[in-house]
Design an enzyme around this catalytic site. Structure first.
Site, PDB file in Angstrom:
ATOM      1  N   HIS A 150       0.857  -1.185   0.000  1.00  0.00           N
ATOM      2  CA  HIS A 150       0.000   0.000   0.000  1.00  0.00           C
ATOM      3  C   HIS A 150       0.888   1.227   0.000  1.00  0.00           C
ATOM      4  CE1 HIS A 150      -3.125   2.831   1.170  1.00  0.00           C
ATOM      5  NE2 HIS A 150      -3.976   1.916   0.769  1.00  0.00           N
ATOM      6  N   ASP A 169      -7.993  -5.255   0.076  1.00  0.00           N
ATOM      7  CA  ASP A 169      -8.515  -6.104  -1.000  1.00  0.00           C
ATOM      8  C   ASP A 169      -8.163  -7.573  -0.845  1.00  0.00           C
ATOM      9  OD1 ASP A 169      -9.743  -4.080  -2.486  1.00  0.00           O
ATOM     10  OD2 ASP A 169      -7.792  -3.420  -3.215  1.00  0.00           O
TER      11      ASP A 169
HETATM   12  N1  ACO Z   1       4.168  -7.748  -4.769  1.00  0.00           N
HETATM   13  C1  ACO Z   1       5.519  -7.751  -4.919  1.00  0.00           C
HETATM   14  N2  ACO Z   1       6.304  -6.657  -4.769  1.00  0.00           N
HETATM   15  C2  ACO Z   1       5.699  -5.503  -4.439  1.00  0.00           C
HETATM   16  C3  ACO Z   1       4.292  -5.413  -4.251  1.00  0.00           C
HETATM   17  C4  ACO Z   1       3.539  -6.601  -4.420  1.00  0.00           C
HETATM   18  N3  ACO Z   1       2.219  -6.571  -4.255  1.00  0.00           N
HETATM   19  N4  ACO Z   1       3.957  -4.147  -3.936  1.00  0.00           N
HETATM   20  C5  ACO Z   1       5.114  -3.453  -3.917  1.00  0.00           C
HETATM   21  N5  ACO Z   1       6.159  -4.271  -4.209  1.00  0.00           N
HETATM   22  C6  ACO Z   1       7.585  -3.901  -4.240  1.00  0.00           C
HETATM   23  C7  ACO Z   1       7.934  -3.120  -5.489  1.00  0.00           C
HETATM   24  O1  ACO Z   1       8.359  -3.973  -6.528  1.00  0.00           O
HETATM   25  C8  ACO Z   1       9.031  -2.221  -4.975  1.00  0.00           C
HETATM   26  O2  ACO Z   1      10.205  -2.991  -4.864  1.00  0.00           O
HETATM   27  P1  ACO Z   1      11.663  -2.304  -5.108  1.00  0.00           P
HETATM   28  O3  ACO Z   1      11.782  -1.260  -4.025  1.00  0.00           O
HETATM   29  O4  ACO Z   1      12.627  -3.436  -4.987  1.00  0.00           O
HETATM   30  O5  ACO Z   1      11.599  -1.713  -6.480  1.00  0.00           O
HETATM   31  C9  ACO Z   1       8.594  -1.881  -3.549  1.00  0.00           C
HETATM   32  O6  ACO Z   1       7.785  -3.004  -3.146  1.00  0.00           O
HETATM   33  C10 ACO Z   1       7.775  -0.598  -3.429  1.00  0.00           C
HETATM   34  O7  ACO Z   1       6.659  -0.685  -4.330  1.00  0.00           O
HETATM   35  P2  ACO Z   1       6.059   0.527  -5.140  1.00  0.00           P
HETATM   36  O8  ACO Z   1       5.327   0.000  -6.329  1.00  0.00           O
HETATM   37  O9  ACO Z   1       7.126   1.552  -5.361  1.00  0.00           O
HETATM   38  O10 ACO Z   1       5.051   1.108  -4.066  1.00  0.00           O
HETATM   39  P3  ACO Z   1       3.858   2.079  -4.382  1.00  0.00           P
HETATM   40  O11 ACO Z   1       3.561   2.784  -3.128  1.00  0.00           O
HETATM   41  O12 ACO Z   1       4.139   2.912  -5.597  1.00  0.00           O
HETATM   42  O13 ACO Z   1       2.670   1.093  -4.797  1.00  0.00           O
HETATM   43  C11 ACO Z   1       0.833  -0.396  -4.660  1.00  0.00           C
HETATM   44  C12 ACO Z   1       1.654   0.680  -3.933  1.00  0.00           C
HETATM   45  C13 ACO Z   1       0.412   0.112  -6.042  1.00  0.00           C
HETATM   46  C14 ACO Z   1      -0.432  -0.652  -3.844  1.00  0.00           C
HETATM   47  C15 ACO Z   1       1.703  -1.674  -4.791  1.00  0.00           C
HETATM   48  O14 ACO Z   1       2.054  -2.161  -3.499  1.00  0.00           O
HETATM   49  C16 ACO Z   1       0.994  -2.779  -5.583  1.00  0.00           C
HETATM   50  O15 ACO Z   1       1.065  -2.800  -6.806  1.00  0.00           O
HETATM   51  N6  ACO Z   1       0.270  -3.722  -4.887  1.00  0.00           N
HETATM   52  C17 ACO Z   1      -0.493  -4.737  -5.568  1.00  0.00           C
HETATM   53  C18 ACO Z   1      -1.826  -4.168  -6.060  1.00  0.00           C
HETATM   54  C19 ACO Z   1      -2.794  -3.898  -4.935  1.00  0.00           C
HETATM   55  O16 ACO Z   1      -3.006  -4.734  -4.061  1.00  0.00           O
HETATM   56  N7  ACO Z   1      -3.435  -2.718  -4.987  1.00  0.00           N
HETATM   57  C20 ACO Z   1      -4.462  -2.336  -4.021  1.00  0.00           C
HETATM   58  C21 ACO Z   1      -3.972  -1.227  -3.119  1.00  0.00           C
HETATM   59  S1  ACO Z   1      -5.172  -0.876  -1.888  1.00  0.00           S
HETATM   60  C22 ACO Z   1      -6.305   0.046  -2.720  1.00  0.00           C
HETATM   61  O17 ACO Z   1      -6.064   0.758  -3.621  1.00  0.00           O
HETATM   62  C23 ACO Z   1      -7.649  -0.107  -2.276  1.00  0.00           C
END
Ligand code: ACO
Length: 427
Positions: free
Chosen positions: A306, A363
């Protein structure tokens, strides 16, 4: 604490006020930055940018705290119902019984949707994604309620609000019923708000509707948990569209589109599809954990991570408990719940997830409950939108009442400098 922050650039110092919220959050107020320095800030994804001051929802992502108007989400999910929470979010205080009753009566007065709207719905193929249909129908409502656009008086604003709280559940139910080949119906004003939603969605044409308390309570709780989450992607969309003084319904329609994406509300559908795929593939969670960690693999563990929570999402805790209770009460054994719990356990112990502070989000478990209630997978994000409706309304109302300026970010241009135009023959 100093009440200014200083930027030093090319030998000159510029002071900017530091403001503090009621929970001691600090921000540098850069409203005068461009005027005094000629510079702008750049912050893709707004990771460090506060777009507004808001009195609606507080969340502390480090501590895993979520409060609506000061009330803990745990208390509201346990003790309030969705309509009370909607009132709280929109108007700032929990209603007394008189206020709640008036609010509900005003909503019921608006509960019809123009029959011609059915023709618009008819124009969509059955295969259309419900989020696209819902967004279009919400936008189309403007044509049938043109007076909802001008909200220059408090009364007009209130009328728009009760109108959409009344009509939106009908659109949600119609969207699902079309998908399922069921006749379109209206609600029953003698029922409670969420009970009526349940009936509109599930009433079969040849059967008397039987009140299902377990399902209605579960639905009520899920709607409360989704009701607001401060300046997320869809809410920011609603505020920014509304800031152009497009009406409430058009702003909501844009918010629905923003919510649709799998990185936002669309994740609940993506989670269930992921869990199903893992099960169909033999249930090897380790294989999918490895894929999630592999930087060359686009796969992400959906429902994990998140932007704001770097701790347990408090909503996920409540939903996980609720999933156990609902499936138990309905006598459903869903193998997917076992896979979800296994994945969660592995992720919470895995260094990759620990280092990045990736926890289950709202979710991760919600889809398992929706599925147990008989809601089709591609309707999950629509259910999220139904829950988020009061939050979007509250944020839109706050933005209008605070007379916020039109949202219009700046950019840093990195394209070509001025060049001479070449006629077609010479290119
Ligand atoms: N699975 C694996 N790796 C992940 C995940 C995941 N679900 N989420 C983040 N990471 C990793 C990224 O690859 C990144 O790694 P790095 O630092 O080695 O490059 C690090 O964690 C940070 O991730 P970001 O994408 O930079 O974090 P951001 O804050 O931009 O994204 C998000 C947040 C979009 C929710 C992300 O965690 C994600 O894509 N999760 C999966 C989708 C999801 O569940 N979305 C619902 C969110 S809740 C809502 O909107 C109601």
């Amino acid at each position: 604490m100093s009440d200014t922050a200083t930027i030093e650039f090319e030998g000159k110092k510029y002071d900017f006020p530091v403001i503090m919220g009621t929970e001691n959050e600090l921000a540098i107020d850069v409203k005068t930055l461009r005027g005094t320095t000629g510079m702008v800030t750049i912050d893709p994804g707004y990771k460090n940018t506060g777009s507004c001051e808001s009195a609606i929802t507080f969340l502390d992502g480090e501590k895993g705290i979520l409060r609506y108007r000061g009330y803990a989400i745990e208390d509201l999910a346990e003790k309030a119902d969705f309509l009370e929470v909607a009132y709280l979010l929109i108007f700032g205080e929990l209603p007394n019984s008189e206020q709640l009753s008036k609010f509900h009566t005003d909503i019921k007065t608006e509960s019809h949707v123009d029959e011609e709207m059915k023709k618009i719905l008819d124009g969509f193929p059955k295969s259309a994604h419900p989020m696209g249909v819902l967004s279009s129908l919400t936008s189309a409502l403007v044509a049938f309620n043109p007076s909802s656009v001008d909200v220059s008086s408090e009364e007009a604003m209130y009328n728009s609000i009760v109108r959409i709280l009344a009509k939106f559940p009908v659109l949600v139910a119609w969207t699902m019923r079309k998908k399922m080949g069921l006749p379109l119906d209206y609600g029953d004003d003698s029922l409670g708000y969420v009970e009526n939603i349940h009936k509109m969605m599930f009433k079969r044409p040849n059967k008397e509707y039987a009140k299902d308390t377990i399902a209605i309570d579960a639905l009520d709780k899920l709607l409360i948990l989704h009701a607001d989450h401060e300046q997320n992607c869809s809410t920011s969309t609603v505020r920014i569209v509304g800031s152009s003084h497009a009406g409430l319904f058009a702003s909501l329609s844009a918010g629905i589109s923003a919510l649709w994406g799998p990185l936002h509300g669309g994740a609940n559908q993506a989670v269930l599809e992921m869990l199903q795929a893992i099960q169909d593939d033999g249930g090897d969670t380790k294989k999918y954990m490895a894929k999630a960690k592999d930087k060359d693999d686009p796969f992400r563990l959906m429902g994990f991570g998140h932007r704001v929570y770097k701790n347990f999402d408090p909503r996920a805790r409540i939903i996980k408990k609720s999933a156990d209770q609902v499936l138990g009460a309905l006598g459903i054994e869903d193998p997917i719940l076992k896979i979800a719990k296994g994945l969660e356990k592995e992720a919470l112990e895995d260094q990759y997830f620990v280092d990045r502070k990736l926890y289950p989000n709202v979710d991760f478990y919600s889809g398992i409950i929706y599925r147990a209630l008989g809601i089709p997978v591609d309707m999950f994000t629509v259910m999220f939108a139904l829950g988020r409706l009061p939050g979007w309304i509250a944020q839109w109302r706050e933005m209008r009442l605070r007379k916020e300026p039109i949202g219009r970010p700046r950019q840093i241009y990195i394209g070509e400098n001025h060049r001479a135009f070449l006629p077609l023959k010479k290119r």
